[in-house]
Design an enzyme around this catalytic site. Structure first.
Site, short mmCIF file in Angstrom:
data_model
loop_
_atom_site.label_atom_id
_atom_site.label_comp_id
_atom_site.label_asym_id
_atom_site.label_seq_id
_atom_site.Cartn_x
_atom_site.Cartn_y
_atom_site.Cartn_z
N SER A 117 0.82 -1.21 0.00
CA SER A 117 0.00 0.00 0.00
C SER A 117 0.86 1.25 0.00
O SER A 117 1.97 1.26 0.54
CB SER A 117 -0.90 0.00 1.24
OG SER A 117 -1.52 1.25 1.44
N TYR A 141 -1.73 -0.01 10.44
CA TYR A 141 -1.98 -0.63 9.14
C TYR A 141 -0.79 -0.44 8.21
O TYR A 141 -0.27 -1.39 7.62
CB TYR A 141 -3.24 -0.05 8.50
CG TYR A 141 -3.36 -0.39 7.04
CD1 TYR A 141 -3.63 -1.70 6.63
CD2 TYR A 141 -3.17 0.58 6.05
CE1 TYR A 141 -3.71 -2.02 5.28
CE2 TYR A 141 -3.26 0.27 4.71
CZ TYR A 141 -3.52 -1.04 4.33
OH TYR A 141 -3.59 -1.35 2.99
N LYS A 145 2.02 -3.21 6.56
CA LYS A 145 2.32 -3.37 5.14
C LYS A 145 3.83 -3.25 4.89
O LYS A 145 4.41 -4.02 4.11
CB LYS A 145 1.55 -2.33 4.32
CG LYS A 145 0.07 -2.64 4.19
CD LYS A 145 -0.15 -3.97 3.50
CE LYS A 145 -1.59 -4.30 3.29
NZ LYS A 145 -1.79 -5.62 2.64
#
Length: 337
Positions: A117, A141, A145
């Site tokens: 991402s 988050y 990643k």
């Protein structure tokens, strides 16, 4: 080759499955169906229901279907939720990936494509984000990643596994209405939801250092994104031991205000947005440089923002048919393509 596509019943995953099978690749989907929908899968594509935390279930699926490559999309992905539940995100996104890599390498899998991402970059202070732009993620988050990329590349170096880490920017649109995004966590469906309620869309801050004061983002059509997975998978197959880290974007920025204006035009609405305070952690501009993926894989985005909005709106109407009653947006969405 036979590819195990984790999260293949999700919004992005289902597009990747269709792109892979459409290109002649054999696909098997592995999904816990916590957010995926089995009906999205093409006929004839096997579905194994399971979690990436279930090592035995993974090992069985890899052996039973003769898997030779993995495309890993299964992950938790809500930034706000990750701040509230960091342990959950690290368990699902990192421990699940570790178990998958362990089982895949033990099974002799040769290629591994990771869904990453643009969240790995955080708040980059550059006009175009390249793969060399420093990664300073702002949320658990984004951290998962980035740590996932480290784990994938380290495994590749240690075992000879061919790897690709694909850093998505803002994904939108749909190849067909039944594959549309059913969530309301991204800008376009969030605006759809407000318009359907005859409420004004919201802008979080209009005092950024951008042409119209609102945040600028790079939007990528999910069909183009899926085709990038096909290109990456084939590149790994043809070059054992290869390691790729690639942005998936268009290189063109669209502001939040401009996007809302375009959504109004496509849907036949005319509700100007209301402006509220900034959200913490929102960077002013995040736009990809897509030069490397074009050079490495020959891939380039083919769809524009108008395609994204119109196709996403058709999917929204499929789930919310009453949204078309007042404005005739089905006609408008087609006329503005």
């Amino acid at each position: 080759m036979t590819w195990l596509i984790t999260g293949g019943a999700g919004y992005i995953g289902a597009h990747v499955v269709r792109a892979m099978t459409g290109a002649g690749e054999r696909a098997v989907v592995y999904d816990d169906l916590s957010s995926g929908v089995a009906a999205r899968l093409p006929k004839g594509v096997p579905l194994v229901v399971g979690s990436t935390l279930d090592a035995d279930r993974l090992a069985s699926a890899l052996a039973e279907h003769g898997i030779t490559g993995v495309v890993h999309l299964a992950a938790k992905k809500q930034v706000g939720e990750s701040v509230e539940r960091p342990l959950h995100y690290y368990r699902e996104n990192i421990e699940g990936l570790r178990i998958l890599l362990e089982r895949a390498t033990a099974a002799g899998v040769g290629s591994f494509v990771l869904s990453s991402s643009a969240a790995v970059y955080g708040m980059p202070d550059v006009d175009l984000v390249t793969e060399e732009t420093p990664c300073v993620p702002l949320s658990p988050y984004g951290e998962t990643k980035l740590a996932g990329e480290w784990l994938v590349r380290a495994t590749g170096r240690a075992t000879g596994l061919s790897t690709a880490c694909l850093r998505y920017f803002n994904v939108a649109g749909a190849a067909s209405p039944e594959l549309a995004d059913t969530g309301v966590h991204n800008l376009i469906p969030m605006v759809f939801e407000k318009l359907t309620e005859h409420a004004a869309p919201r802008i979080f801050g209009d005092d950024y250092a951008t042409p119209d004061g609102t945040c600028v983002r790079d939007y990528i059509h999910v069909t183009d994104l899926a085709e990038a997975h096909v290109a990456a998978a084939r590149a790994l197959r043809s070059s054992p031991g290869r390691s790729l880290t690639l942005n998936i974007g268009t290189g063109t920025g669209v502001s939040v205000r401009e996007m809302i204006d375009r959504v109004n035009a496509v849907t036949g609405h005319d509700l100007p947005p209301v402006v509220g305070p900034r959200r913490p952690g929102d960077p002013a501009r995040v736009v990809a440089s897509a030069d490397r993926i074009t050079a490495e894989l020959g891939w380039k985005a083919r769809h524009d923002v108008q395609d994204m909005i119109a196709s996403a709106w058709q999917g929204w109407l499929r789930l919310h048919p009453w949204a078309a009653r007042d404005h005739g947006p089905e006609r408008n969405a087609q006329d503005t393509r």
